[in-house]
Scaffold this motif. Structure first.
Motif, PDB file in Angstrom:
ATOM      1  N   LEU A  39      71.750  21.193  35.385  1.00 33.56           N
ATOM      2  CA  LEU A  39      71.135  22.126  35.469  1.00 33.56           C
ATOM      3  C   LEU A  39      69.819  22.635  34.497  1.00 33.56           C
ATOM      4  O   LEU A  39      68.965  23.467  35.021  1.00 33.56           O
ATOM      5  N   PHE A  42      66.925  21.419  36.368  1.00 32.25           N
ATOM      6  CA  PHE A  42      66.866  22.489  37.432  1.00 32.25           C
ATOM      7  C   PHE A  42      65.980  23.560  36.898  1.00 32.25           C
ATOM      8  O   PHE A  42      65.119  23.875  37.302  1.00 32.25           O
ATOM      9  N   THR A  43      66.462  23.834  35.630  1.00 30.83           N
ATOM     10  CA  THR A  43      65.730  24.841  34.748  1.00 30.83           C
ATOM     11  C   THR A  43      64.285  24.446  34.556  1.00 30.83           C
ATOM     12  O   THR A  43      63.360  25.240  34.761  1.00 30.83           O
ATOM     13  N   ARG A  44      64.091  23.028  34.010  1.00 31.12           N
ATOM     14  CA  ARG A  44      62.835  22.550  33.837  1.00 31.12           C
ATOM     15  C   ARG A  44      62.024  22.805  35.036  1.00 31.12           C
ATOM     16  O   ARG A  44      60.575  22.977  34.953  1.00 31.12           O
ATOM     17  N   VAL A  46      62.106  24.851  37.541  1.00 29.60           N
ATOM     18  CA  VAL A  46      61.860  26.199  38.092  1.00 29.60           C
ATOM     19  C   VAL A  46      60.898  26.863  37.132  1.00 29.60           C
ATOM     20  O   VAL A  46      60.167  27.901  37.433  1.00 29.60           O
ATOM     21  N   ASN A  47      60.731  26.364  35.973  1.00 28.77           N
ATOM     22  CA  ASN A  47      60.023  27.149  35.030  1.00 28.77           C
ATOM     23  C   ASN A  47      59.558  25.911  33.917  1.00 28.77           C
ATOM     24  O   ASN A  47      60.028  25.281  33.144  1.00 28.77           O
ATOM     25  N   TYR A  50      59.657  26.127  30.223  1.00 32.01           N
ATOM     26  CA  TYR A  50      60.855  25.910  29.521  1.00 32.01           C
ATOM     27  C   TYR A  50      60.988  24.692  28.576  1.00 32.01           C
ATOM     28  O   TYR A  50      61.060  23.535  29.301  1.00 32.01           O
ATOM     29  N   LEU A 298      72.592  29.764  31.596  1.00 30.08           N
ATOM     30  CA  LEU A 298      71.382  29.098  32.331  1.00 30.08           C
ATOM     31  C   LEU A 298      71.509  29.595  33.941  1.00 30.08           C
ATOM     32  O   LEU A 298      70.209  29.762  34.337  1.00 30.08           O
ATOM     33  N   ASP A 301      69.537  32.840  33.437  1.00 31.76           N
ATOM     34  CA  ASP A 301      67.911  32.482  33.211  1.00 31.76           C
ATOM     35  C   ASP A 301      67.404  31.891  34.497  1.00 31.76           C
ATOM     36  O   ASP A 301      66.085  32.503  34.646  1.00 31.76           O
ATOM     37  N   ASP A 302      67.988  31.059  34.935  1.00 33.25           N
ATOM     38  CA  ASP A 302      67.360  30.549  36.392  1.00 33.25           C
ATOM     39  C   ASP A 302      67.032  31.629  37.297  1.00 33.25           C
ATOM     40  O   ASP A 302      66.088  31.452  38.213  1.00 33.25           O
ATOM     41  N   PHE A 305      63.879  33.257  36.401  1.00 35.63           N
ATOM     42  CA  PHE A 305      62.619  32.645  36.373  1.00 35.63           C
ATOM     43  C   PHE A 305      62.237  32.264  37.848  1.00 35.63           C
ATOM     44  O   PHE A 305      61.219  32.426  38.284  1.00 35.63           O
ATOM     45  N   MET A 306      63.197  32.470  38.768  1.00 38.64           N
ATOM     46  CA  MET A 306      62.925  32.392  40.164  1.00 38.64           C
ATOM     47  C   MET A 306      62.622  33.931  40.763  1.00 38.64           C
ATOM     48  O   MET A 306      62.604  34.129  41.860  1.00 38.64           O
TER      49      MET A 306
END
Length: 338
Positions: A39, A42-44, A46-47, A50, A298, A301-302, A305-306
């Motif tokens: 995760l 993936f967060t990195r 989409v952003n 981050y 997270l 947050d994701d 971000f999306m």
């Protein structure tokens, strides 16, 4: 003569057995850690912005939630549930913020923090005492006390305000080592508090009693386990951890907020489920729920971000929890058949 077996009793063999046992006993938590790592990747993805600084900010924001989940897990493992976690956090936060504002000074603030922790013990003792003495279901008792503690919080602080001592804010905000953002203070504080409370508890007779009454209350009673005392102490310890959560909320925001945020109670229950603690009691630990809090945060947050409607984040969390409950039920059914 045949050659004697040399694998039995060798240090390497014992170490391998210990690692295998640890892996089996903590398979759910280890799997959750792997999911968290995916995760984060993936967060990195989409952003791009981050970074480790963002991760430190996430650690600060999840600190109160993680401590709330720890408090909830201790109660749930004993076969109970506490719906007053948010209200306890609000009351201890407001009392501490108000007293620190009216009585500035680092020395005084230390006394106030200790007093807030004692207040948490008292609130937990009231919850536990009512559950044990009245024999009313935990969910009803703690729902009622949530209104009481929330009302007291409004009496102490009718509107958000107060302040936090400088050393208390510095305790959870920023990196532990200047320039090393990978080690946020909030994460260190969380690990220290959870370890100090959980490690001795899990290895003590009280910890074994918590699992016993959560697994089978009648069998535990027949085995000589002090059921009522154990149940009472589970709420007392949960009250102490909830007070830590309230203080961390004051430290991270700098004020006290009198209106209990129901999200803390709801996410604490969700994190307990996702963290591998059975709502029936007797199974799980506290480290899984702590990791689960970060996972749930997270996910939200994701979604942000999306540029997805935040409400869908709640929907996603709900589907994840439903899936976890279904998997957990299947595992329990297989164990019973075996």
């Amino acid at each position: 003569m045949s050659a004697p077996a040399t694998t039995v009793g060798r240090p390497g063999g014992r170490a391998a057995d210990a690692i295998g046992t640890f892996g089996r006993d903590n398979a759910w938590t280890l799997g959750l850690l792997v999911f968290l790592a995916v995760l984060l990747g993936f967060t990195r993805f989409v952003n791009d912005h981050y970074t480790l600084v963002s991760l430190a900010s996430t650690a600060t924001s999840v600190l109160p939630l993680a401590l709330a989940a720890t408090a909830q897990a201790i109660v749930v493992m004993s076969g109970g549930i506490d719906l007053s976690i948010s209200a306890q956090m609000a009351l201890t936060s407001c009392v501490a913020a108000t007293l620190m504002h009216d009585n500035p000074g680092d020395g005084t603030a230390v006394v106030i923090v200790i007093g807030a922790l004692m207040l948490g013990l008292l609130l937990g003792a009231v919850n536990g005492g009512l559950v044990v003495l009245t024999r009313v279901p935990d969910i009803i008792v703690t729902l009622a006390t949530s209104f009481v503690w929330g009302g007291f919080a409004l009496l102490v602080r009718p509107a958000p305000g107060g302040s936090a001592a400088g050393w208390l804010k510095d305790l959870v905000v920023g990196p532990l080592i200047p320039g090393v953002d990978v080690l946020p203070k909030a994460a260190v504080v969380l690990v220290v508090i959870v370890a100090i409370i959980w490690i001795p508890l899990s290895r003590s007779r009280l910890g074994l009693s918590l699992y016993a009454i959560g697994s089978n209350r009648l069998a535990a009673f027949r085995s000589g386990v002090p059921v009522n005392r154990t149940k009472f102490l589970s709420y007392v310890i949960a009250g102490l951890v909830a007070a830590f959560a309230g203080l961390s909320l004051t430290a991270s925001t700098g004020i006290g907020t009198p209106v209990p945020e129901p999200t803390y109670t709801l996410i604490s229950i969700g994190a307990v489920v996702l963290g591998g603690v059975s709502l029936a009691g007797g199974v799980g630990g506290v480290f899984g729920p702590v990791i689960a809090v970060v996972v749930l945060q997270l996910i939200r947050d994701d979604m942000t971000f999306m540029r997805v409607d935040p409400n869908y984040g709640l929907v996603a969390q709900g589907f994840i929890l439903i899936g976890v409950l279904m998997v957990g039920s299947l595992i329990q059914m297989r164990r019973r058949r075996a």
